[in-house]
Design an enzyme around this catalytic site. Structure first.
Site, PDB file in Angstrom:
ATOM      1  N   PHE A 118       0.864  -1.181   0.000  1.00 30.69           N
ATOM      2  CA  PHE A 118       0.000   0.000   0.000  1.00 30.69           C
ATOM      3  C   PHE A 118       0.899   1.229   0.000  1.00 30.69           C
ATOM      4  CE2 PHE A 118      -4.468   1.129   0.917  1.00 30.69           C
ATOM      5  CZ  PHE A 118      -5.090  -0.026   0.496  1.00 30.69           C
ATOM      6  N   GLN A 238      -7.398  14.998   3.519  1.00 26.47           N
ATOM      7  CA  GLN A 238      -6.755  14.199   2.473  1.00 26.47           C
ATOM      8  C   GLN A 238      -7.623  14.029   1.230  1.00 26.47           C
ATOM      9  OE1 GLN A 238      -6.033   9.703   3.007  1.00 26.47           O
ATOM     10  NE2 GLN A 238      -4.002  10.607   2.966  1.00 26.47           N
ATOM     11  N   HIS A 240      -7.838  11.586  -1.831  1.00 29.85           N
ATOM     12  CA  HIS A 240      -7.325  10.297  -2.314  1.00 29.85           C
ATOM     13  C   HIS A 240      -7.137  10.416  -3.818  1.00 29.85           C
ATOM     14  CE1 HIS A 240      -7.088   6.086  -3.325  1.00 29.85           C
ATOM     15  NE2 HIS A 240      -7.097   5.748  -2.062  1.00 29.85           N
ATOM     16  N   LEU A 250     -14.523   5.546  -4.442  1.00 26.24           N
ATOM     17  CA  LEU A 250     -13.114   5.226  -4.276  1.00 26.24           C
ATOM     18  C   LEU A 250     -12.683   3.976  -5.034  1.00 26.24           C
ATOM     19  CD1 LEU A 250     -10.857   6.477  -2.437  1.00 26.24           C
ATOM     20  CD2 LEU A 250     -11.040   4.338  -1.213  1.00 26.24           C
ATOM     21  N   GLU A 253      -6.364   1.983  -3.105  1.00 23.60           N
ATOM     22  CA  GLU A 253      -4.939   1.953  -3.395  1.00 23.60           C
ATOM     23  C   GLU A 253      -4.475   0.511  -3.599  1.00 23.60           C
ATOM     24  OE1 GLU A 253      -3.327   5.127  -0.981  1.00 23.60           O
ATOM     25  OE2 GLU A 253      -1.860   3.641  -0.351  1.00 23.60           O
ATOM     26  N   ARG A 284      -0.369   9.489  -0.477  1.00 24.18           N
ATOM     27  CA  ARG A 284      -1.520  10.013  -1.222  1.00 24.18           C
ATOM     28  C   ARG A 284      -1.387  11.475  -1.606  1.00 24.18           C
ATOM     29  NH1 ARG A 284      -6.158   6.761   2.173  1.00 24.18           N
ATOM     30  NH2 ARG A 284      -5.606   4.784   1.199  1.00 24.18           N
ATOM     31  N   HIS A 371     -11.402  12.688   0.851  1.00 19.67           N
ATOM     32  CA  HIS A 371     -11.412  11.346   1.415  1.00 19.67           C
ATOM     33  C   HIS A 371     -11.355  11.274   2.932  1.00 19.67           C
ATOM     34  CE1 HIS A 371     -10.893   7.058   1.316  1.00 19.67           C
ATOM     35  NE2 HIS A 371      -9.713   7.118   1.883  1.00 19.67           N
ATOM     36  N   ARG A 413      -2.404  11.018   5.991  1.00 19.79           N
ATOM     37  CA  ARG A 413      -2.549   9.649   6.498  1.00 19.79           C
ATOM     38  C   ARG A 413      -2.087   8.633   5.458  1.00 19.79           C
ATOM     39  NH1 ARG A 413      -6.354   5.531   5.885  1.00 19.79           N
ATOM     40  NH2 ARG A 413      -7.948   6.807   4.883  1.00 19.79           N
TER      41      ARG A 413
HETATM   42  C1  LIG Z   1     -14.513   4.471   0.354  1.00 25.51           C
HETATM   43  C2  LIG Z   1     -13.552   4.418   1.488  1.00 25.51           C
HETATM   44  C3  LIG Z   1     -12.573   3.433   1.540  1.00 25.51           C
HETATM   45  C4  LIG Z   1     -11.675   3.383   2.594  1.00 25.51           C
HETATM   46  N1  LIG Z   1     -10.723   2.390   2.637  1.00 25.51           N
HETATM   47  C5  LIG Z   1      -9.892   2.301   3.706  1.00 25.51           C
HETATM   48  C6  LIG Z   1      -8.966   1.225   3.826  1.00 25.51           C
HETATM   49  O1  LIG Z   1      -8.894   0.329   2.991  1.00 25.51           O
HETATM   50  N2  LIG Z   1      -8.162   1.198   4.903  1.00 25.51           N
HETATM   51  C7  LIG Z   1      -8.211   2.155   5.880  1.00 25.51           C
HETATM   52  O2  LIG Z   1      -7.462   2.060   6.834  1.00 25.51           O
HETATM   53  N3  LIG Z   1      -9.101   3.166   5.805  1.00 25.51           N
HETATM   54  C8  LIG Z   1      -9.945   3.256   4.751  1.00 25.51           C
HETATM   55  N4  LIG Z   1     -10.847   4.290   4.682  1.00 25.51           N
HETATM   56  C9  LIG Z   1     -10.981   5.193   5.826  1.00 25.51           C
HETATM   57  C10 LIG Z   1     -11.740   4.501   6.932  1.00 25.51           C
HETATM   58  O3  LIG Z   1     -12.653   3.586   6.423  1.00 25.51           O
HETATM   59  C11 LIG Z   1     -12.505   5.495   7.805  1.00 25.51           C
HETATM   60  O4  LIG Z   1     -11.672   6.555   8.169  1.00 25.51           O
HETATM   61  C12 LIG Z   1     -12.986   4.802   9.065  1.00 25.51           C
HETATM   62  O5  LIG Z   1     -13.708   3.634   8.740  1.00 25.51           O
HETATM   63  C13 LIG Z   1     -13.831   5.709   9.923  1.00 25.51           C
HETATM   64  O6  LIG Z   1     -14.384   4.955  10.967  1.00 25.51           O
HETATM   65  P1  LIG Z   1     -15.161   5.648  12.140  1.00 25.51           P
HETATM   66  O7  LIG Z   1     -15.648   4.567  13.019  1.00 25.51           O
HETATM   67  O8  LIG Z   1     -14.317   6.716  12.717  1.00 25.51           O
HETATM   68  O9  LIG Z   1     -16.392   6.380  11.409  1.00 25.51           O
HETATM   69  P2  LIG Z   1     -17.551   5.806  10.449  1.00 25.51           P
HETATM   70  O10 LIG Z   1     -17.363   4.405  10.081  1.00 25.51           O
HETATM   71  O11 LIG Z   1     -17.723   6.820   9.389  1.00 25.51           O
HETATM   72  O12 LIG Z   1     -18.817   5.842  11.403  1.00 25.51           O
HETATM   73  C14 LIG Z   1     -19.372   7.053  11.835  1.00 25.51           C
HETATM   74  C15 LIG Z   1     -20.600   6.741  12.665  1.00 25.51           C
HETATM   75  O13 LIG Z   1     -21.041   7.945  13.274  1.00 25.51           O
HETATM   76  C16 LIG Z   1     -22.432   8.016  13.175  1.00 25.51           C
HETATM   77  N5  LIG Z   1     -22.810   9.441  13.230  1.00 25.51           N
HETATM   78  C17 LIG Z   1     -22.370  10.479  12.481  1.00 25.51           C
HETATM   79  N6  LIG Z   1     -22.977  11.609  12.866  1.00 25.51           N
HETATM   80  C18 LIG Z   1     -23.803  11.282  13.871  1.00 25.51           C
HETATM   81  C19 LIG Z   1     -24.714  12.014  14.670  1.00 25.51           C
HETATM   82  N7  LIG Z   1     -24.920  13.318  14.522  1.00 25.51           N
HETATM   83  N8  LIG Z   1     -25.404  11.338  15.612  1.00 25.51           N
HETATM   84  C20 LIG Z   1     -25.255  10.008  15.785  1.00 25.51           C
HETATM   85  N9  LIG Z   1     -24.408   9.276  15.053  1.00 25.51           N
HETATM   86  C21 LIG Z   1     -23.687   9.915  14.118  1.00 25.51           C
HETATM   87  C22 LIG Z   1     -22.794   7.316  11.889  1.00 25.51           C
HETATM   88  O14 LIG Z   1     -24.089   6.806  11.971  1.00 25.51           O
HETATM   89  C23 LIG Z   1     -21.770   6.192  11.877  1.00 25.51           C
HETATM   90  O15 LIG Z   1     -22.292   5.080  12.563  1.00 25.51           O
HETATM   91  C24 LIG Z   1     -11.750   4.353   3.621  1.00 25.51           C
HETATM   92  C25 LIG Z   1     -12.734   5.326   3.576  1.00 25.51           C
HETATM   93  C26 LIG Z   1     -13.605   5.386   2.513  1.00 25.51           C
HETATM   94  C27 LIG Z   1     -14.615   6.501   2.480  1.00 25.51           C
END
Ligand SMILES: Cc1cc2nc3c(=O)[nH]c(=O)nc-3n(C[C@H](O)[C@H](O)[C@H](O)COP(=O)(O)OP(=O)(O)OC[C@H]3O[C@@H](n4cnc5c(N)ncnc54)[C@H](O)[C@@H]3O)c2cc1C
Length: 598
Positions: A118, A238, A240, A250, A253, A284, A371, A413
């Site tokens: 990666f 960031q 992507h 997306l 990578e 990135r 991203h 990142r």
């Molecule tokens: C398409 C894509 C591919 C990716 N691929 C990778 C990868 O291969 N490897 C890697 O390391 N990272 C990757 N990332 C980044 C990574 O997936 C995310 O940064 C990470 O999953 C975020 O997790 P989180 O639990 O912080 O938030 P999220 O999974 O975004 O969850 C946020 C939560 O907050 C809740 N929420 C939001 N606002 C409110 C509110 N006002 N009230 C109540 N609940 C709320 C939502 O309901 C949700 O449940 C990728 C991101 C994307 C977009």
């Protein structure tokens, strides 16, 4: 609005990977609820494709130390190295923990967890890419999210799904409660609690072209700003390099990890010019800028705003031969269509569905896509939210995952480090909150618990000013894309701030048409817009303030990194429309800042 009251020890806000990991640990000993805007398994974590980083060394030599160095270097030396070391040394153990919970990782022929290269992850001796990303096909996040959700169900965590958290309540500086709006009924809920963990993910919806889900609107960082708390390093967002042209969806990578290459209109593999050693697997920020430069200099495909990502087997094999790439057993790296289909099934499917092209036959048109938020809610290494640059802790308040800024990602990142961050610091947040509530009493609720939320929602429900949410959203996205994306200047940022100020004024005159109580998504979208405008504003302000280029923040009028003046984190407050900055030194343990060469 009817109000319901609940009482918990710990309330986790957000049901993504960070929230579910936190809930799993908190609910081992404390009465825990997850309050989430989405049904948990619909969270953006489920969209993560490529993998989770851990120096398991299953296919070749690798060490947590190398992972930590790559992360510090990738962060353009803005990441706090104590946090980086902690995360990278925890990585192998936490990946095995996920495996034991049931995450179905891909396997090597001898049954170990499979790993792929990666961007930015290197063998520190040779500088060449190393296989560090543990993956479950190109659905790694989906598998992790489903597994964590099931583990929480087994453990009896309480879930409040499709509840929008609109406010956090405090008593004498401590957390006292969480207020939420229930989408199905339009009722308000007050959760009395000793501790709250914010895990609400990023805010890519500020930009036109984004890989982020519709719901990623930065609600909780905006709530904290209104409560007088600061955000950290908001200038670092960031882009992507490989989003599907125009759509932003997306393309992991991992495609380049499997050997895909970026090609310009002249048919050149242009990353050779920008990163001679790691080429298409540079970090990135470097690759996104390279694509912008190619486009700007007229080498986008057909003169357009995109380049090609070519993962056709014949192209992959051609460049693998040129690079002298080998398989782990030393034999030449050569892929077949079937192997690529097995490793990248979802990506191939997306291209067929959304573009009508088969990546095994044609190259994929790509452009950088908004991203990932490197900045966010400042926390200590224990995931405690802090109120200032002196690390003063807000008792009972924790943050983890993309919404938090520990900071492990600094100015940029590395891929696979977010899935790692969310499970490592989600776990820490859960453990710390559970420990805190054993000795904290339940604070009283303030008398005006729901006042702020009511005031905001009623203003939107009864507004007659005639401004439309959709107009303001699209103008905000346009100005952020034009002036606050990969390249920035003082002039552009100043224009952006003027425009955002105008939009904030117009937002006060927003009217909505749906006044109903049940499933009023129009009301919630209007409320989310208020949050996005606040975050857009602090992002542009922080970007204007930082007069250097570092990681994802590239100022064309200040094109050099300036360690003398800017090797520090930005804290920004926004109180009554006025902003204030402060700075915190970067923690350096082992690696003094050097120029980044790839
Ligand atoms: C398409 C894509 C591919 C990716 N691929 C990778 C990868 O291969 N490897 C890697 O390391 N990272 C990757 N990332 C980044 C990574 O997936 C995310 O940064 C990470 O999953 C975020 O997790 P989180 O639990 O912080 O938030 P999220 O999974 O975004 O969850 C946020 C939560 O907050 C809740 N929420 C939001 N606002 C409110 C509110 N006002 N009230 C109540 N609940 C709320 C939502 O309901 C949700 O449940 C990728 C991101 C994307 C977009």
């Amino acid at each position: 609005m009817q109000v319901h009251t609940h009482t918990y020890d710990v309330v986790v806000i957000g049901g993504g990977g960070a929230g579910l990991m936190a809930a799993l640990y908190a609910s081992k000993s404390a009465k825990t609820a997850v309050v989430s805007k989405l049904y948990p398994t619909r969270s953006h974590t489920g969209a993560a494709q490529g993998g989770i980083g851990a120096a398991l060394g299953n296919l070749e030599e690798d060490h947590p130390e190398w992972h930590a160095f790559d992360t510090a270097k990738g962060s353009d030396y803005l990441g706090d190295q104590d946090a980086i070391e902690f995360m990278c040394y925890q990585a192998p153990e936490i990946v095995y923990e996920l495996e034991h919970m049931g995450v179905p990782f891909d396997r090597t022929p001898d049954g170990k967890i499979a790993q792929r290269p990666f961007g930015g992850h290197t063998n520190n001796k040779t500088g060449k890419p190393v296989r560090r990303a543990c993956h479950a096909a190109d659905r790694t996040g989906h598998m992790i999210l489903q597994t964590l959700y099931q583990q929480n169900l087994r453990q009896g965590t309480h879930f409040y799904n499709e509840f929008y958290v609109t406010d956090i309540l405090f008593h004498e500086g401590r957390v006292a409660g969480v207020v939420a709006y229930e989408l199905a009924t339009g009722d308000l809920h007050v959760f009395r609690t000793k501790a709250a963990i914010i895990a609400t993910g990023g805010w890519g919806q500020l930009w036109e072209v984004t890989s982020n889900a519709k719901t990623l609107t930065g609600d909780l960082p905006a709530v904290l700003l209104r409560r007088g708390l600061p955000l950290e390093d908001m200038e670092f967002f960031q882009f992507h390099p490989t989003g599907i042209f125009k759509l932003g969806i997306l393309i992991t990578e991992g495609v380049r990890g499997e050997g895909g290459v970026l090609i310009n209109d002249l048919g050149e593999r242009f990353m050779e010019k920008y990163a001679p050693t790691v080429k298409d697997l540079a970090s990135r920020d470097v690759v996104s800028r390279a694509i912008y430069i190619e486009v700007r200099e007229g080498r986008g495909i057909g003169g357009g705003k995109y380049v090609y990502l070519d993962v056709r087997p014949e192209t992959v094999n051609k460049y693998a031969r040129i690079d002298g790439r080998t398989r782990p057993d030393g034999s030449p790296y050569e892929v077949t269509k079937e192997e690529l289909l097995a490793k990248l099934p979802d990506i191939i499917d997306f291209c067929k569905t959304y573009l009508g092209i088969d990546p095994m036959e044609e190259p994929i048109p790509v452009q950088p896509t908004a991203h990932y938020a490197m900045g966010g809610i400042p926390t200590t290494l224990k995931a405690e939210v802090i109120r200032d640059e002196q690390n003063t802790v807000v008792p009972g308040l924790y943050a983890a995952g993309e919404v938090a800024c520990v900071s492990v990602h600094g100015a940029n990142r590395l891929g696979t480090n977010s899935l790692l961050d969310i499970v490592v610091f989600g776990k820490v947040a859960g453990q710390e909150a559970a420990a805190y509530v054993t000795h904290a009493d339940l604070p009283p609720l303030p008398a005006d618990a729901t006042d702020r939320t009511r005031e905001q929602l009623e203003r939107l429900l009864h507004g007659t000013g005639g401004e439309k949410v959709a107009d303001i959203v699209s103008e905000m996205k346009e100005v952020m894309t034009e002036h606050v994306s990969v390249f920035r200047t003082e002039e552009g940022l100043t224009q952006a701030l003027e425009k955002l100020q105008e939009l904030k004024e117009r937002y006060k005159r927003v009217s909505i048409t749906d006044k109903s109580k049940r499933f009023n998504l129009e009301l919630m979208e209007a409320w989310e817009l208020g949050n996005m405008l606040d975050l857009a504003y602090v992002t542009a302000l922080s970007a204007l303030n930082r007069t250097e280029s570092r990681g994802a923040h590239w100022r064309e009028d200040h094109p050099k990194r300036d360690d003398q003046n800017w090797l520090k984190h930005t804290f920004i407050w926004l109180e009554d429309g006025k902003h204030r900055f402060a700075y915190k030194p970067v923690v350096i343990t082992k690696w003094q800042p050097k120029e980044r060469v790839y």
